[in-house]
Design a protein around this motif. Structure first.
Motif, short mmCIF file in Angstrom:
data_model
loop_
_atom_site.label_atom_id
_atom_site.label_comp_id
_atom_site.label_asym_id
_atom_site.label_seq_id
_atom_site.Cartn_x
_atom_site.Cartn_y
_atom_site.Cartn_z
N THR A 68 -18.78 8.20 22.79
CA THR A 68 -17.64 7.99 23.43
C THR A 68 -17.79 8.92 24.67
OG1 THR A 68 -17.73 7.13 21.45
CG2 THR A 68 -15.39 6.85 22.99
N ARG A 69 -16.32 8.34 25.94
CA ARG A 69 -15.63 8.55 26.68
C ARG A 69 -15.20 7.73 27.45
NH1 ARG A 69 -19.96 11.97 29.71
NH2 ARG A 69 -21.09 12.76 28.57
N ALA A 70 -13.62 9.06 27.58
CA ALA A 70 -12.88 7.72 27.61
C ALA A 70 -12.71 8.15 29.43
CB ALA A 70 -11.19 9.52 27.32
N ALA A 71 -12.37 7.47 30.02
CA ALA A 71 -13.24 6.43 31.13
C ALA A 71 -11.94 6.13 32.39
CB ALA A 71 -14.24 5.76 31.15
N ALA A 72 -11.44 6.70 33.36
CA ALA A 72 -10.57 6.16 34.20
C ALA A 72 -11.48 5.86 34.98
CB ALA A 72 -9.53 7.48 34.68
#
Length: 135
Positions: free
Chosen positions: A76-80
């Motif tokens: 899981t990655r936070a993605a701007a």
């Protein structure tokens, strides 16, 4: 080292056919699937809800992988910038192919070009059933 396929996900509720197709492609290539859930930054304001959603998506992918007999790793990655995260994850995990058919927001021509310029192989569009856009 066995081949690996990066499967980016954005929570698209209509992604099931594309996820299954990716798993069958992986099985045919004896590849591992790296399932990457791209969590939008606006979801970070509610960490508990986003953790449940992330877990639900990744559990579904893991269940499909297990049923088809494909090894699967979940991230899981936070993605701007989702495509920057896709490139970073593909490089970190040394993925041979990126399967884009499961995302609600399909890539623009510029995003596809960025993935190709990064040296990433892409699943053939003719073989990958595009996931429907939801609502």
């Amino acid at each position: 080292m066995s081949p690996s396929i990066l499967l980016p996900l954005d929570g698209n509720p209509d992604a099931a056919p594309a996820i299954a197709h990716c798993m069958h492609l992986a099985r045919a290539q004896s590849a591992t699937v790296v399932a990457l859930y791209l969590q939008p930054y606006d979801d970070l304001s509610s960490p508990a809800a986003s953790a449940v959603r992330d877990g639900d998506v990744l559990r579904t992918v893991a269940a499909v992988a297990a049923a088809i007999g494909v090894p699967c790793v979940a991230l899981t990655r936070a993605a701007a910038s989702p495509y920057a995260e896709i490139i970073a994850a593909a490089r970190e995990r040394q993925c041979d192919l990126v399967y884009l058919g499961a995302m609600k927001d399909q890539p623009t021509g510029a995003q596809v070009a960025a993935l190709q310029q990064a040296g990433l192989g892409l699943a053939p569009a003719a073989l990958a059933p595009a996931a429907k856009k939801s609502g």
